[in-house]
Scaffold this motif. Sequence first.
Motif, mmCIF file in Angstrom:
data_model
loop_
_atom_site.group_PDB
_atom_site.id
_atom_site.type_symbol
_atom_site.label_atom_id
_atom_site.label_comp_id
_atom_site.label_asym_id
_atom_site.label_seq_id
_atom_site.Cartn_x
_atom_site.Cartn_y
_atom_site.Cartn_z
ATOM 1 N N ARG A 193 0.853 -1.180 0.000
ATOM 2 C CA ARG A 193 0.000 0.000 0.000
ATOM 3 C C ARG A 193 0.896 1.239 0.000
ATOM 4 N N SER A 194 0.762 2.140 0.955
ATOM 5 C CA SER A 194 1.580 3.344 1.027
ATOM 6 C C SER A 194 1.582 3.883 2.448
ATOM 7 N N LEU A 195 2.728 4.416 2.873
ATOM 8 C CA LEU A 195 2.806 5.030 4.198
ATOM 9 C C LEU A 195 1.965 6.302 4.289
ATOM 10 N N ALA A 196 1.560 6.838 3.158
ATOM 11 C CA ALA A 196 0.673 8.007 3.186
ATOM 12 C C ALA A 196 -0.675 7.654 3.805
ATOM 13 N N LEU A 197 -1.002 6.364 3.848
ATOM 14 C CA LEU A 197 -2.268 5.900 4.419
ATOM 15 C C LEU A 197 -2.086 5.299 5.806
ATOM 16 N N ASN A 198 -0.889 5.408 6.345
ATOM 17 C CA ASN A 198 -0.563 4.792 7.629
ATOM 18 C C ASN A 198 -0.548 5.867 8.726
ATOM 19 N N SER A 199 -1.333 5.659 9.771
ATOM 20 C CA SER A 199 -1.425 6.655 10.850
ATOM 21 C C SER A 199 -0.430 6.398 11.972
ATOM 22 N N ASP A 200 0.254 5.265 11.944
ATOM 23 C CA ASP A 200 1.182 4.914 13.017
ATOM 24 C C ASP A 200 2.646 5.144 12.661
ATOM 25 N N VAL A 201 2.949 5.142 11.364
ATOM 26 C CA VAL A 201 4.313 5.410 10.904
ATOM 27 C C VAL A 201 4.295 6.702 10.108
ATOM 28 N N LEU A 246 11.767 -2.952 9.234
ATOM 29 C CA LEU A 246 10.330 -3.094 9.393
ATOM 30 C C LEU A 246 9.914 -2.355 10.656
ATOM 31 N N MET A 247 8.800 -1.667 10.609
ATOM 32 C CA MET A 247 8.371 -0.892 11.768
ATOM 33 C C MET A 247 6.851 -0.788 11.803
ATOM 34 N N GLU A 248 6.312 -0.815 13.002
ATOM 35 C CA GLU A 248 4.870 -0.645 13.178
ATOM 36 C C GLU A 248 4.525 0.734 13.722
ATOM 37 N N ARG A 249 5.537 1.440 14.232
ATOM 38 C CA ARG A 249 5.348 2.809 14.733
ATOM 39 C C ARG A 249 6.641 3.586 14.558
ATOM 40 N N GLY A 250 6.523 4.921 14.571
ATOM 41 C CA GLY A 250 7.713 5.753 14.502
ATOM 42 C C GLY A 250 7.768 6.563 13.225
ATOM 43 N N LYS A 251 8.964 7.019 12.869
ATOM 44 C CA LYS A 251 9.162 7.841 11.683
ATOM 45 C C LYS A 251 10.011 7.087 10.674
ATOM 46 N N SER A 252 9.560 7.096 9.443
ATOM 47 C CA SER A 252 10.255 6.362 8.389
ATOM 48 C C SER A 252 11.155 7.294 7.583
ATOM 49 N N SER A 253 11.830 6.718 6.619
ATOM 50 C CA SER A 253 12.556 7.510 5.637
ATOM 51 C C SER A 253 11.553 8.073 4.625
ATOM 52 N N ALA A 254 11.996 9.037 3.837
ATOM 53 C CA ALA A 254 11.114 9.639 2.838
ATOM 54 C C ALA A 254 10.996 8.783 1.586
ATOM 55 N N ALA A 255 12.002 7.935 1.342
ATOM 56 C CA ALA A 255 12.007 7.119 0.134
ATOM 57 C C ALA A 255 12.667 5.775 0.424
ATOM 58 N N LEU A 256 12.505 4.840 -0.504
ATOM 59 C CA LEU A 256 13.022 3.485 -0.335
ATOM 60 C C LEU A 256 13.285 2.893 -1.712
ATOM 61 N N ASN A 257 14.378 2.143 -1.845
ATOM 62 C CA ASN A 257 14.661 1.465 -3.109
ATOM 63 C C ASN A 257 13.702 0.297 -3.322
ATOM 64 N N TYR A 258 13.308 0.081 -4.564
ATOM 65 C CA TYR A 258 12.479 -1.084 -4.888
ATOM 66 C C TYR A 258 13.164 -2.381 -4.445
ATOM 67 N N ALA A 259 14.485 -2.450 -4.620
ATOM 68 C CA ALA A 259 15.218 -3.665 -4.254
ATOM 69 C C ALA A 259 15.033 -3.991 -2.779
ATOM 70 N N ASP A 260 15.099 -2.984 -1.937
ATOM 71 C CA ASP A 260 14.921 -3.201 -0.501
ATOM 72 C C ASP A 260 13.474 -3.546 -0.162
ATOM 73 N N PHE A 261 12.544 -2.906 -0.839
ATOM 74 C CA PHE A 261 11.133 -3.197 -0.585
ATOM 75 C C PHE A 261 10.810 -4.642 -0.955
ATOM 76 N N GLY A 262 11.396 -5.118 -2.062
ATOM 77 C CA GLY A 262 11.173 -6.490 -2.472
ATOM 78 C C GLY A 262 11.669 -7.483 -1.432
ATOM 79 N N ILE A 263 12.869 -7.252 -0.900
ATOM 80 C CA ILE A 263 13.416 -8.138 0.126
ATOM 81 C C ILE A 263 12.569 -8.068 1.392
ATOM 82 N N ALA A 264 12.121 -6.868 1.731
ATOM 83 C CA ALA A 264 11.282 -6.710 2.919
ATOM 84 C C ALA A 264 9.971 -7.481 2.778
#
Length: 262
Positions: free
Chosen positions: A128-136, A198-216
Amino acid sequence: MTVYALLGATGNLGSAILRCLLSSHWQIPDLRINILVRSKSKLLQAFPQLESASSATITIFEGSISDENTLKACINGASTIYVCVSTNYASRKVDIAVTTAAHLVAALGQLRKDRESEYNTPVLLFNRSLALNSDVQLPVPGFIKRFTVFAIWYIYEDLLKAGAVYAGAEKDGLLTYITADGPVLMGPNRTEATGYKLMERGKSSAALNYADFGIAMVELGQRREEFGGKVVGISATGAVQTDILGNIWIIILGLKSRLIPF
């Protein structure tokens, strides 16, 4: 034998997940990968090694997500299903996520009916997207986040509708789903991962590589018992390849759809 189903392996995220599964990163014994794509030739052009020897057993299904028999064959017996059928282009008519969800849930329902007591509930990975996440929280000013959500709202609305379909199917016992929320995804052609968390709460980075997202995504599937039914944020911990112009273009197209009613 462990069966993974990958729906949409020629897109940016699907390709990243497939590269991870084909590597020795996870050492999954007796892995079988079922892949559903609209174009087998396009997939083999990107992954020519699929025609040669591989540690995993690969079965490629060519067809549309609306092809019930092909979809059922692809997901039959899968313990993990990766849904990577999506779009980055907003329009008033975008419904690819919710349509995929409806077809997938219908196919699982038919498989449960066919297999009865032998039906095994799969884990479904849905990005989905972190833009829709209220916890991160994304590290961007609030007005920028609100503007972006407004501009490409039709994509987000489609994702929310799909999530509601999966939530209903989970209540019905058809599946367990994990929602993976990432920030802006970058570097579709970059195959080298630089790190993620991986995180369920807190502050994330502004961007992420597709390669890392795939492994995650693969890690989430492996840790299904821990994250089943949860919404998980994914953040970069290393350098991220940026593509500002590409993302600006996506926002411009989204604004056009929001502001021009035809």
